[in-house]
Each structure stands twice: as C-alpha cells, then as structure tokens.
Design an enzyme around this catalytic site. Structure first.
Site, PDB file in Angstrom:
ATOM      1  N   HIS A  47       2.119   3.465  -9.103  1.00  0.00           N
ATOM      2  CA  HIS A  47       1.944   2.018  -9.310  1.00  0.00           C
ATOM      3  C   HIS A  47       3.120   1.450 -10.117  1.00  0.00           C
ATOM      4  CE1 HIS A  47      -1.909   2.243  -7.490  1.00  0.00           C
ATOM      5  NE2 HIS A  47      -2.500   2.896  -8.464  1.00  0.00           N
TER       6      HIS A  47
ATOM      7  N   ASP B  89       0.828  -1.210   0.000  1.00  0.00           N
ATOM      8  CA  ASP B  89       0.000   0.000   0.000  1.00  0.00           C
ATOM      9  C   ASP B  89       0.866   1.266   0.000  1.00  0.00           C
ATOM     10  OD1 ASP B  89      -2.410   1.360  -0.016  1.00  0.00           O
ATOM     11  OD2 ASP B  89      -2.585   1.382   2.177  1.00  0.00           O
TER      12      ASP B  89
ATOM     13  N   SER C 229      -7.853  -4.679   5.268  1.00  0.00           N
ATOM     14  CA  SER C 229      -8.479  -4.355   3.980  1.00  0.00           C
ATOM     15  C   SER C 229      -8.917  -5.603   3.212  1.00  0.00           C
ATOM     16  CB  SER C 229      -7.540  -3.496   3.118  1.00  0.00           C
ATOM     17  OG  SER C 229      -7.198  -2.307   3.798  1.00  0.00           O
TER      18      SER C 229
ATOM     19  N   SER D 186     -10.886  -6.864  -3.923  1.00  0.00           N
ATOM     20  CA  SER D 186     -12.231  -6.876  -4.505  1.00  0.00           C
ATOM     21  C   SER D 186     -12.924  -5.522  -4.319  1.00  0.00           C
ATOM     22  CB  SER D 186     -13.070  -8.017  -3.908  1.00  0.00           C
ATOM     23  OG  SER D 186     -12.929  -8.067  -2.510  1.00  0.00           O
TER      24      SER D 186
ATOM     25  N   ARG E  76      -1.061   9.156 -10.027  1.00  0.00           N
ATOM     26  CA  ARG E  76      -1.079   7.931  -9.205  1.00  0.00           C
ATOM     27  C   ARG E  76      -0.502   6.723  -9.941  1.00  0.00           C
ATOM     28  NH1 ARG E  76      -4.253   7.544  -4.695  1.00  0.00           N
ATOM     29  NH2 ARG E  76      -4.572   5.342  -5.139  1.00  0.00           N
TER      30      ARG E  76
ATOM     31  N   LEU F  90      10.672 -20.671  -5.408  1.00  0.00           N
ATOM     32  CA  LEU F  90       9.713 -19.759  -4.755  1.00  0.00           C
ATOM     33  C   LEU F  90       8.333 -19.817  -5.423  1.00  0.00           C
ATOM     34  CD1 LEU F  90       9.340 -17.216  -2.794  1.00  0.00           C
ATOM     35  CD2 LEU F  90       9.831 -15.845  -4.839  1.00  0.00           C
TER      36      LEU F  90
ATOM     37  N   TRP G   8       2.696   8.038  -2.591  1.00  0.00           N
ATOM     38  CA  TRP G   8       4.091   8.234  -3.042  1.00  0.00           C
ATOM     39  C   TRP G   8       4.108   9.171  -4.256  1.00  0.00           C
ATOM     40  CZ3 TRP G   8       6.816   7.505  -7.542  1.00  0.00           C
ATOM     41  CH2 TRP G   8       8.214   7.459  -7.430  1.00  0.00           C
TER      42      TRP G   8
ATOM     43  N   TRP H   9     -12.284  -2.013  -7.152  1.00  0.00           N
ATOM     44  CA  TRP H   9     -13.151  -1.605  -8.270  1.00  0.00           C
ATOM     45  C   TRP H   9     -13.811  -0.266  -7.956  1.00  0.00           C
ATOM     46  CZ3 TRP H   9     -12.387  -4.332 -12.528  1.00  0.00           C
ATOM     47  CH2 TRP H   9     -12.039  -5.672 -12.422  1.00  0.00           C
TER      48      TRP H   9
ATOM     49  N   ASN I  81       1.166   3.470  -2.978  1.00  0.00           N
ATOM     50  CA  ASN I  81       1.629   3.928  -4.296  1.00  0.00           C
ATOM     51  C   ASN I  81       1.090   5.314  -4.642  1.00  0.00           C
ATOM     52  OD1 ASN I  81       2.706   1.402  -4.513  1.00  0.00           O
ATOM     53  ND2 ASN I  81       1.271   0.640  -6.058  1.00  0.00           N
TER      54      ASN I  81
HETATM   55  C1  IPE Z   1      -5.246  -2.660   0.051  1.00  0.00           C
HETATM   56  O1  IPE Z   1      -4.968  -1.322  -0.144  1.00  0.00           O
HETATM   57  C2  IPE Z   1      -5.300  -3.367  -1.259  1.00  0.00           C
HETATM   58  C3  IPE Z   1      -4.025  -3.558  -1.937  1.00  0.00           C
HETATM   59  C4  IPE Z   1      -2.853  -3.196  -1.494  1.00  0.00           C
HETATM   60  C5  IPE Z   1      -4.115  -4.234  -3.191  1.00  0.00           C
HETATM   61  P1  IPE Z   1      -6.129  -0.252  -0.257  1.00  0.00           P
HETATM   62  O2  IPE Z   1      -5.477   1.067  -0.480  1.00  0.00           O
HETATM   63  O3  IPE Z   1      -7.128  -0.667  -1.249  1.00  0.00           O
HETATM   64  O4  IPE Z   1      -6.792  -0.323   1.185  1.00  0.00           O
HETATM   65  P2  IPE Z   1      -7.664   0.727   1.977  1.00  0.00           P
HETATM   66  O5  IPE Z   1      -8.714   1.248   1.040  1.00  0.00           O
HETATM   67  O6  IPE Z   1      -6.746   1.821   2.431  1.00  0.00           O
HETATM   68  O7  IPE Z   1      -8.223  -0.019   3.140  1.00  0.00           O
HETATM   69  C1  IPE Z   2      -1.685   0.243  -3.291  1.00  0.00           C
HETATM   70  O1  IPE Z   2      -1.444   1.597  -3.369  1.00  0.00           O
HETATM   71  C2  IPE Z   2      -1.860  -0.396  -4.641  1.00  0.00           C
HETATM   72  C3  IPE Z   2      -3.234  -0.845  -4.925  1.00  0.00           C
HETATM   73  C4  IPE Z   2      -4.241  -0.788  -4.102  1.00  0.00           C
HETATM   74  C5  IPE Z   2      -3.458  -1.378  -6.251  1.00  0.00           C
HETATM   75  P1  IPE Z   2      -2.645   2.620  -3.329  1.00  0.00           P
HETATM   76  O2  IPE Z   2      -3.069   2.931  -4.723  1.00  0.00           O
HETATM   77  O3  IPE Z   2      -3.717   2.174  -2.429  1.00  0.00           O
HETATM   78  O4  IPE Z   2      -1.920   3.889  -2.715  1.00  0.00           O
HETATM   79  P2  IPE Z   2      -2.485   4.895  -1.642  1.00  0.00           P
HETATM   80  O5  IPE Z   2      -2.942   4.071  -0.466  1.00  0.00           O
HETATM   81  O6  IPE Z   2      -3.619   5.641  -2.272  1.00  0.00           O
HETATM   82  O7  IPE Z   2      -1.332   5.763  -1.309  1.00  0.00           O
HETATM   83 MG    MG Z   3      -4.121   2.433  -0.473  1.00  0.00          MG
END
Ligand code: IPE
Ligand code: IPE
Ligand code: MG
Length: 251
Positions: A43, A26, A202, A72, A39, A137, A31, A75, A28
């Site tokens: 990623h 989490d 999450s 899930s 955004r 792995l 960052w 989306w 990205n």
């Molecule tokens: C959790 O991150 C899902 C992944 C890293 C794929 P999210 O950014 O979706 O989680 P929440 O919304 O902060 O709980």
């Molecule tokens: C996690 O980073 C990656 C995915 C959920 C795909 P985020 O996109 O949730 O990044 P933040 O939490 O908004 O910083």
């Molecule tokens: Mg996130």
C-alpha cells in the site's frame, strides 16, 4: 431532435483525451507478496504510484482524476490492514496538502466517511476546504465508497423531495438520480482503468459508468507508471464511442 443533439454533444470530445479518468488501484497486496513483504508495504508503494498518476494527469491536462482508495467492502479485511490504510491516508493528506495548493489541485472525497475516525475526517474536510477555490485538476478520492451506497443515498434524497412536495414522482428522471449522486458536480466518467488483472467493478462507480470506456491491465498498482497511463489514454482515443448511435461514414 433531442436525440440528435445529445449525440452531437458526445461527439465533441470523441477522439480527444478523456476529461475524467477513474482508476481502481488494485494489486498492492500481491505486489508485496511477490516480494516477500507485508501487504502494508504494498500500500505504501501504491501511494508512490498515486503521485505518478497525479503528475501524469497534471501534465496531460486531465480535468478529473477519481481514485478508488477504499471500498465499502474493504472493511472485510483484517483490522490491522484497515488501520494501516487509514494511517497511510492520514499521512498522505498531511504530507501532500502543500502540493495540492502548489499545483492548483482541488481535493474532494466521495464516500461515507462518517465511519472514519474523527481526526481523518477533519483532515479530509480541511483539505477540501483549503483547495475549494483551486481551478486545476480535481482529485476525487473514493473512500468508503460503494456504487450501490451512492445510488441509495441519492434515492433517499429524492424521496425526501417527494415527501416535501417539491418533486412529483412522474418527474423523476435519470437526470434526477444523477443530480443527487456523490459525483453530481463532476463531468461524466470517460475512462475507467483497473490494474491488478481482475476484470470487475468491485462496486466502484456503477450508475456513472453506463457509457464509460473500460481498460484493464495486469500491472499491479505499485508498478503503475506514466507509460501505462499513456497506453490507457491511447487505447481510449483509438476507440469509437457510439453511445448507442452509429458512426456516420463518408461516402
Ligand atoms: C477494489 O479492490 C477496491 C479498491 C481498489 C479500493 P478490491 O481488492 O477490494 O476488489 P476485489 O475484492 O478483488 O473485488
Ligand atoms: C488495492 O490493493 C488497494 C485497496 C483495496 C485498498 P489490494 O490490497 O486489493 O491488493 P491485492 O488485490 O490483494 O493484491
Ligand atoms: Mg485487491
């Protein structure tokens, strides 16, 4: 007697490297935001961190690395971001397939991937098939994954067995539910790492983490590196896993 032997089993890998590490990647978006970038660039940078995590897992002989790539609930994001993430996933698969073979990595996806476009689904099946006999792995990607979905799909399979008359309700045990989870063939999750500062699951592995150790760091996923991974492992090793039992103290 049964109680004692299960404790002994757990002690076998007590104080050792974890065998199965699962990561909630989490941060990205934040960052990218901090750097004034889009955004999706966060990623993309996150994909580089994925490669670092895999390299670390190979060097340290971890057996399984499970990565939460798309939940899930993801989306709920703007269509543009979802599409970009899918494209990145496709690109990552196509560009890394040779490396998966080279490093003897077995690739696997858990999650409800029938909602992905056909091309991506085919790339996933193809990578799974091509790496099926690799013995190193296991790289397990959670894509359109939800812990609640996993439990429900297991329950559906169990109900099917009951309806077919091959399973009696009284014989449904914890093990039965585990057997039909998407992780059924994998070792238990020893350690869950979450980057990005949030302290929640999450909807990641829910059933599976009943006795996993949890490690949270504020580091945003694109900044994740071998040192942070090592710190998480050292923290894991320093902890005492009791599984509801207690430590036998020397006299
Ligand atoms: C959790 O991150 C899902 C992944 C890293 C794929 P999210 O950014 O979706 O989680 P929440 O919304 O902060 O709980
Ligand atoms: C996690 O980073 C990656 C995915 C959920 C795909 P985020 O996109 O949730 O990044 P933040 O939490 O908004 O910083
Ligand atoms: Mg996130």
């Amino acid at each position: 007697m049964k109680y004692k032997s299960s404790l002994e089993n757990n002690e076998k890998y007590h104080k050792h490297n974890p065998r199965h590490v699962a990561i909630i990647m989490d941060g990205n978006g934040r960052w990218a935001n901090k750097k004034g970038k889009m955004r999706i660039l966060g990623h993309r940078e996150g994909f580089k961190a994925v490669k670092k995590a895999i390299r670390f897992s190979l060097i340290n002989n971890l057996k399984i690395l499970t990565l939460y790539a798309f939940s899930s609930e993801n989306w709920n994001r703007p269509l543009f971001e979802i599409k970009s993430l899918m494209e990145l996933f496709s690109y990552a698969l196509d560009s890394e397939i040779q490396n998966l073979k080279k490093y003897n990595i077995r690739f696997k996806v858990i999650g409800d991937i029938k909602y992905f476009d056909k091309k991506l689904q085919n790339s996933i099946y193809n990578a799974e098939k091509m790496t099926l006999n690799n013995s190193g792995l296991i790289l397990n990607i959670a894509a359109n994954y939800g812990g609640r979905w996993d439990i429900i799909q297991s329950i559906k399979k169990i109900i099917n067995k009951v309806q077919q008359g091959v399973l009696h309700v009284n014989n449904i045990k914890e093990k039965t539910l585990s057997q039909y989870l998407s992780t059924s063939k994998l070792l238990p999750v020893d350690l869950v790492i979450r980057t990005g500062g949030e302290k929640r699951m999450s909807n990641f592995l829910l059933w599976q983490i009943a006795y996993s150790e949890l490690y949270f760091t504020d580091v945003l996923w694109p900044d994740f590196n071998q040192n942070i991974f090592q710190h998480a492992i050292d923290t894991f090793i320093s902890r005492e896993r009791r599984f509801g039992g207690f430590k036998k103290y020397e006299k």
